[in-house]
Design an enzyme around this catalytic site. Structure first.
Site, mmCIF file in Angstrom:
data_model
loop_
_atom_site.group_PDB
_atom_site.id
_atom_site.type_symbol
_atom_site.label_atom_id
_atom_site.label_comp_id
_atom_site.label_asym_id
_atom_site.label_seq_id
_atom_site.Cartn_x
_atom_site.Cartn_y
_atom_site.Cartn_z
ATOM 1 N N HIS A 1 -7.562 9.654 30.641
ATOM 2 C CA HIS A 1 -8.996 9.927 30.490
ATOM 3 C C HIS A 1 -9.739 8.795 29.773
ATOM 4 O O HIS A 1 -10.959 8.690 29.901
ATOM 5 C CB HIS A 1 -9.218 11.190 29.648
ATOM 6 C CG HIS A 1 -9.184 12.481 30.408
ATOM 7 N ND1 HIS A 1 -9.870 12.684 31.576
ATOM 8 C CD2 HIS A 1 -8.569 13.667 30.130
ATOM 9 C CE1 HIS A 1 -9.680 13.943 31.981
ATOM 10 N NE2 HIS A 1 -8.889 14.550 31.130
ATOM 11 N N GLU B 1 -10.491 15.787 35.680
ATOM 12 C CA GLU B 1 -9.290 16.555 35.362
ATOM 13 C C GLU B 1 -8.185 16.361 36.385
ATOM 14 O O GLU B 1 -7.016 16.226 36.033
ATOM 15 C CB GLU B 1 -9.642 18.031 35.200
ATOM 16 C CG GLU B 1 -10.520 18.304 33.984
ATOM 17 C CD GLU B 1 -9.993 17.647 32.707
ATOM 18 O OE1 GLU B 1 -8.795 17.314 32.630
ATOM 19 O OE2 GLU B 1 -10.801 17.432 31.778
ATOM 20 N N GLY C 1 -5.333 22.411 25.066
ATOM 21 C CA GLY C 1 -4.108 21.695 24.724
ATOM 22 C C GLY C 1 -4.447 20.432 23.958
ATOM 23 O O GLY C 1 -3.819 20.089 22.958
ATOM 24 N N ALA C 2 -5.481 19.738 24.435
ATOM 25 C CA ALA C 2 -5.914 18.490 23.818
ATOM 26 C C ALA C 2 -7.292 18.132 24.351
ATOM 27 O O ALA C 2 -7.756 18.734 25.314
ATOM 28 C CB ALA C 2 -4.928 17.371 24.139
ATOM 29 N N HIS D 1 -1.871 12.418 29.933
ATOM 30 C CA HIS D 1 -3.086 12.964 30.561
ATOM 31 C C HIS D 1 -4.329 12.505 29.792
ATOM 32 O O HIS D 1 -5.291 11.990 30.375
ATOM 33 C CB HIS D 1 -2.978 14.494 30.576
ATOM 34 C CG HIS D 1 -4.188 15.227 31.072
ATOM 35 N ND1 HIS D 1 -4.233 15.897 32.274
ATOM 36 C CD2 HIS D 1 -5.425 15.410 30.515
ATOM 37 C CE1 HIS D 1 -5.422 16.453 32.436
ATOM 38 N NE2 HIS D 1 -6.178 16.170 31.379
ATOM 39 N N GLU D 2 -4.296 12.663 28.481
ATOM 40 C CA GLU D 2 -5.471 12.316 27.671
ATOM 41 C C GLU D 2 -5.720 10.811 27.687
ATOM 42 O O GLU D 2 -6.868 10.354 27.711
ATOM 43 C CB GLU D 2 -5.307 12.810 26.233
ATOM 44 C CG GLU D 2 -5.085 14.314 26.083
ATOM 45 C CD GLU D 2 -6.112 15.174 26.802
ATOM 46 O OE1 GLU D 2 -7.277 14.756 26.908
ATOM 47 O OE2 GLU D 2 -5.737 16.267 27.271
ATOM 48 N N GLU E 1 -9.900 14.666 25.143
ATOM 49 C CA GLU E 1 -9.896 13.208 25.307
ATOM 50 C C GLU E 1 -11.052 12.486 24.620
ATOM 51 O O GLU E 1 -11.594 11.527 25.184
ATOM 52 C CB GLU E 1 -9.885 12.878 26.804
ATOM 53 C CG GLU E 1 -11.195 13.219 27.570
ATOM 54 C CD GLU E 1 -11.206 14.579 28.224
ATOM 55 O OE1 GLU E 1 -10.482 15.477 27.753
ATOM 56 O OE2 GLU E 1 -11.955 14.756 29.204
HETATM 57 ZN ZN LIG Z 1 -8.165 16.553 30.882
#
Ligand SMILES: [Zn+2]
Length: 865
Positions: A309, A328, A269-270, A305-306, A272
């Site tokens: 991180h 995670e 998805g992505a 979320h990223e 970091e």
């Molecule tokens: Zn992650």
């Protein structure tokens, strides 16, 4: 299994600083590289061992501290160990030295390492860009390095690229030098100490929108040129999120800039990368005229979320991959916490229970699960860790811990953990130590039972009532779906369970820590017989079973909506799992499901829908499948009538999500009126796309496909070709998997492997076809027929191969289990070995469940209660 020891680099030499220059060629799909690595030789040695894979080393020389230079006698590449070894004929003394390497590599099409991405620009021209994905172990495909997370070094990066393209890396540009002939050298400021897997290089025809955050950090969102305005939504929110995180962690974001870059081909998805986060387009770009509410939310979730991180993972990094879960889980939980802060009206914690807690509980109820903290050595084992245990079970247990310690105490402990380990590495036990200091509570003792053990408890609850005084007796046993098989040995595992409860008259929680097999609590209810709910808010990572009477009183509290939303969600999810594991009859679950007809919440409907779909996939082929459909239509009729097809003024985000869910289900249950309306709206869309609101397009397309023939099918492909926004393409591709005509489904699958579909989207098509009851068998057939190509494309990638393999888990016969087992014996999938075992376990459970429930469920539907 490969030799374990070979996969860790010797500790004799450590990198201090990389001066790295890369020249990608977007025509030949190769790159050249030059690298000066400043080294610290800790112990005298005659060899230097670095990671390298699919690289060709052209020359190397070691520049000694005293000015002399040493050319290696031999350079050995080991493809299995993914190392390059420089051998010298005399000992290199302890102290400083610089290793200079010239090398070349390929810009591959496998979405990892340094890879190429192909896309159409706004004028329909095919273009290429080069980008990176290094987690977990693929930085070694771009340059020789110490590719282990605990070996941090600083990096000075230079990218030599065509003058008309943009180059991005983790740090801001320091200088740009014109090298003539249409080429420039872009150099970036030296980075702080960081892990190799967090580096990033992106080269392409890109443009950005930007803002400066309150603390001075430059925030930009990048897309392929012409699409940058679709970054505004992410940009506005990224700036707000940055303030939240700066405040929460107590240490401001440490780099001068933070880029978010949309990449047309992206495996996950992505990612970091510190200061240069990469995304797939649908997780970052938002077009106000064509994007749906769920995209608006998904972008927030992924960006948040990223960004979490940037501190947790990037500033403080796990010592080794066995602690990947900490990265995670933390980002999953913290990401939602920040979104909840920005958008409280989205009820993120209710959604979290559905998306994370329940996903974790579902996977971790299998015997073939694994502990959160796993022992991993080789790259295939590391890739296997990117699953619902690492992300979701971990996130849910952190949430349970926060609840147990209190929000402020938890935060104080986290802040000291980050401050103590910044620019370094840490292990799980270091986090527990910091939280223990902050709280004075036995964090390690409690959390070890959740992190080091596989599975979780089922609490059997007995309520002994004497008027309003209730003695609550709780017995914990490991929850396993294979309880169904009736051969379960007595499992001795125990957890330290923070148990809480609420009563009908008192919504405040009463809590107790239960660490033995049995525990007890006492509570006073408002009136005799009032319902009592264990695990209010579903913050605990466990399931609960009640006596028949108590299930009945809770059922009534569902129907009256007296039970809070998240608890209504949790109750039916527990009941469904208990049914699947053979603790309660399937009919008890359907009876409970009936009580949700007054339900109004999107997440509750979403979770219940998924469970009913699970039931449906089990009974495909049974004569009473149509009875389940009429049951479904009756269940959904009230809410469908209430929300209708069109948004009303003043509606909220959750109303949009709700409408799409319930209309989709009503159509799935073959409601003729809903299917007719979907088709009518699709016809209007053909005339004018803006006639159908983006929130409804997924449903309209999917339901039109369900009853559609060749003409509709062809128009979906035409629309897909015309669509510019990738989100719209994905909706159309999804609809192409919803047909009932198997020839059309087969065609969709065939075309998914052709150049018509982006490499990153093919797995989605296969998985979605397998979720269609008319497509399950042919999706599996297609996967196995084309296994070589799937394995070549995704075999090294983690997520995608696991999702592909997992489609086998929905079969329901032992013959299929044998077939699947034999297939993977002949065609091993090293990055998905555990997923294969999980799929086999699921098939055997499905078969047994059908054997036990087939007739009972048939009788129940026949009696039409
Ligand atoms: Zn992650």
């Amino acid at each position: 299994m490969k030799n374990i020891v070979g996969f860790r680099l010797p500790a004799d030499v450590r990198p201090v600083r990389h001066d790295l220059s890369l020249t990608p060629d977007l025509e030949t799909f190769t790159f050249r590289g030059e690298e000066d690595i400043e080294l610290l030789v800790v112990n005298p040695t005659t060899k230097l061992v670095l990671n390298a894979a699919e690289l060709q080393v052209l020359s190397a020389v070691l520049l000694m501290g005293d000015g002399r230079s040493l050319v290696p006698d031999d350079i050995e590449l080991d493809a299995d160990a993914e190392t390059v070894t420089f051998l010298f004929n005399r000992e290199i003394q302890a102290g400083s030295a610089t290793l200079r390497i010239n090398f070349q590599g390929i810009l591959n099409d496998q979405l990892r390492g340094f890879y190429r991405s192909q896309y159409q620009d706004l004028h329909g021209q095919t273009k290429f860009m080069a980008t990176t994905q290094f987690e977990a172990t693929d930085a070694r495909r771009a340059f020789p390095c110490w590719d282990e997370p605990n070996i941090k070094a600083s990096y000075r990066v230079t990218l030599v690229v065509p003058s008309n393209l943009t180059a991005i890396s983790n740090m801001p540009v320091e200088s740009e030098i014109d090298l003539r002939d249409g080429v420039k050298a872009v150099s970036f400021i030296e980075s702080p100490r960081m892990s190799s897997y967090l580096l990033a290089f992106i080269v392409g025809d890109l443009a950005s929108v930007e803002k400066t955050a309150a603390n001075g950090t430059l925030v930009r969102v990048w897309a392929t040129r012409g699409r940058e305005s679709q970054g505004e939504h992410a940009l506005d929110n990224a700036v707000r999120l940055l303030s939240y995180f700066n405040d929460y962690f107590g240490i401001p974001y440490p780099l001068p800039k933070l880029d978010h870059i949309a990449i047309p081909d992206f495996a996950a998805g992505a990612m970091e990368n510190w200061g240069a986060i990469t995304y797939r387009e649908t997780a970052l770009l938002y077009d106000p005229n064509n994007s749906a509410a769920n995209t608006r939310q998904r972008i927030l979730e992924v960006v948040s979320h990223e960004m979490a991180h940037m501190w947790f993972g990037d500033l403080v990094t796990m010592e080794w991959w066995n602690d990947l879960w900490l990265n995670e889980s933390f980002a999953s939980w913290m990401g939602d916490k920040a979104v909840d802060h920005l958008y409280p009206e989205w009820h993120m914690w209710t959604q979290f229970v559905s998306q994370d807690t329940n996903a974790g509980l579902s996977l971790d109820g299998l015997r073939n699960s694994h502990p959160i903290e796993a022992d991993v050595q080789d790259p295939a084992e590391i890739r296997e860790l990117f699953d619902a245990i690492s992300y979701s079970k971990g996130g849910a247990t952190l949430r349970m811990l926060e609840e147990f310690l209190g929000e402020e105490t938890f935060r104080a402990g986290l802040q000291s953990y980050i401050a103590r380990h910044q620019y370094g590495n840490a292990e799980t036990k270091d986090l527990w130590a910091a939280l223990e200091e902050a709280s004075g509570l036995p964090v390690t003792k409690v959390m070890d039972t959740w992190v080091k053990q596989t599975g979780y408890p089922l609490l059997h609850v007995d309520l002994n009532r004497e008027d309003v005084e209730v003695k609550v007796r709780i017995v914990q046993r490991r929850f396993l779906y294979d309880h169904l098989l009736g051969e379960e040995p007595d499992d001795p595992t125990l957890w330290q369970v923070p148990v809480s409860l609420m009563t009908r008259s008192d919504g405040s929680k009463k809590s107790s820590l239960i660490g033995e097999r049995e525990g007890a609590m006492a509570v006073t209810t408002g009136s005799p017989g009032d319902w009592i709910k264990i695990n209010p808010g579903q913050t605990g990572f466990y399931r609960v079973n009640y006596s028949q009477t108590d299930w009945e009183s809770l059922r009534a509290a569902v129907s009256s909506l007296e039970l809070p939303t998240t608890d209504r969600l949790g109750l039916q999810n527990d009941a469904y799992a208990l049914t699947r594991a053979g603790f309660i009859d399937a009919t008890s679950f359907v009876l409970l499901a009936k009580e949700y007809r007054n339900e109004i919440d999107a997440s509750v409907w979403g979770d219940l829908s998924a469970n009913l779909r699970g039931l449906e996939m089990l009974i495909v082929g049974q004569p009473y499948l149509s009875s389940l459909h009429s049951f479904g239509r009756e269940l959904f009729s009230q809410i469908v009538g209430k929300v209708g097809w069109d948004a009303r003024p003043g509606e909220g985000h959750l109303d949009s999500l709700l409408r799409a869910i319930v209309l989709g289900q009503m159509g799935n249950y073959e409601d003729p009126e809903t299917l007719r309306e979907a088709r009518a709206r699709f016809d209007r869309y053909l005339d004018d796309p803006s006639a159908v609101h983006p929130d409804l397009r997924g449903v309209v397309f999917g339901l039109t496909a369900q009853r559609g023939g060749r003409d509709v099918y062809d128009s979906f492909w035409d629309l897909e070709k015309q669509a510019d926004l990738h989100e719209e393409k994905i909706r159309l591709l999804g609809a192409l998997t919803r047909f009932q005509d198997q020839a059309l489904l087969r065609e969709t699958l065939e075309r998914s492997l052709s150049g018509e579909v982006r490499n990153q989207d093919t797995p989605l098509i296969v998985v979605s076809t397998a979720g269609n009851r008319y497509g399950r068998d042919i999706a599996w057939q297609f996967l196995t027929d084309n296994w070589k190509e799937f394995d070549r494309r995704y075999g090294q990638g983690g997520f995608a191969i696991m999702r592909l393999v997992s489609i086998a888990g929905s079969f329901t016969t032992l013959e299929r289990a044998e077939e699947v087992e034999e297939f993977f014996q002949v065609n091993p999938a090293p990055s998905a070995q555990r997923t294969v075992q999980q799929a086999l376990e699921r098939i055997r459970l499905n078969a047994k469940w059908l054997e036990l429930n087939r007739d009972k469920l048939g009788e129940w539907f026949a009696s039409k209660p």
